[in-house]
Scaffold this motif. Sequence first.
Motif, PDB file in Angstrom:
ATOM      1  N   ILE A 138       0.824  -1.195   0.000  1.00  0.00           N
ATOM      2  CA  ILE A 138       0.000   0.000   0.000  1.00  0.00           C
ATOM      3  C   ILE A 138       0.866   1.256   0.000  1.00  0.00           C
ATOM      4  O   ILE A 138       0.479   2.309  -0.541  1.00  0.00           O
ATOM      5  CB  ILE A 138      -0.970  -0.022   1.212  1.00  0.00           C
ATOM      6  CG1 ILE A 138      -2.207   0.835   0.937  1.00  0.00           C
ATOM      7  CG2 ILE A 138      -0.277   0.403   2.475  1.00  0.00           C
ATOM      8  CD1 ILE A 138      -3.121   0.263  -0.113  1.00  0.00           C
ATOM      9  N   SER A 175      -4.780   4.969  -2.273  1.00  0.00           N
ATOM     10  CA  SER A 175      -4.036   4.294  -1.214  1.00  0.00           C
ATOM     11  C   SER A 175      -4.686   4.535   0.155  1.00  0.00           C
ATOM     12  O   SER A 175      -4.902   3.596   0.925  1.00  0.00           O
ATOM     13  CB  SER A 175      -2.591   4.787  -1.198  1.00  0.00           C
ATOM     14  OG  SER A 175      -1.900   4.263  -0.087  1.00  0.00           O
ATOM     15  N   THR A 188      -6.382  -8.653  -2.431  1.00  0.00           N
ATOM     16  CA  THR A 188      -5.751  -7.870  -1.364  1.00  0.00           C
ATOM     17  C   THR A 188      -5.434  -8.740  -0.148  1.00  0.00           C
ATOM     18  O   THR A 188      -6.100  -9.746   0.118  1.00  0.00           O
ATOM     19  CB  THR A 188      -6.667  -6.708  -0.906  1.00  0.00           C
ATOM     20  OG1 THR A 188      -7.887  -7.230  -0.391  1.00  0.00           O
ATOM     21  CG2 THR A 188      -6.964  -5.752  -2.050  1.00  0.00           C
TER      22      THR A 188
END
Length: 244
Positions: free
Chosen positions: A162, A173, A202
């Motif tokens: 990230i 972000s 993710t």
Amino acid sequence: MALEGEQLGFLEKTVKLIEKYGLFKIFKALIVIALFVFVMVNGADFISNIIDTTTKTIVREQTAETARIHDIALDKRRKIKPQVDKILFETLNSLDADRVFIIEMHNGTNNVSGLPFLYGEMTYEDVGEGIEHIDEDYINLALSRFNFPTYMEKEHLWIGTIEELSKIDDKLSKRLVSNDVTYIALCHIHGLNNELGYFGVTYCNNKQPKARSEIVSRMLNNTQRLSTLLDSSIVFEEDATEVE
């Protein structure tokens, strides 16, 4: 009453015409002339009615075709859901990820000059145990507000932390940080004629991701499968084949 000269002349001409052409032919000629006069007088309304009827027929046909296409698309959307869900489930487990999702692009509205706004919407999502769903947070997402879509138009695939993403798109972000994301992989879903959206994976709360090569391999393979399912061009090609 004695006939005057003009009346007598007209009568003589009429008799001569009858003798020359016959009463029946003259009668037909009079009918043709009467019809011609009728069309000239009423022609505008007649033509207008034809145009109006034709226009209504075309509109009805177009409306029926639009409804038919919509019904086909909805039917396909229902049929592909189990297949899409299976791909997401397999990806989630094979990569030991926390979340797998699809963001599809769509044209929601236009500006006053007719230029469309490009939106993204999370239409499919699967999550691991203890991970919250975030699909409702990504509805009608205006992609022009972010830098990352422009980057993806060139690269088509991105994987990283990230913090690395913040160097490309700080706004995106920060939004993902609010969803506890610490590592993300995104891949374009290509259709036959355009980009359909993004396939994403993710990892949250600093969970260790799988090897980069394994993530790339899995995502590229499954993106191709998703493209076949989500591309409406393929849907209507199949429909045309079935009609033939």
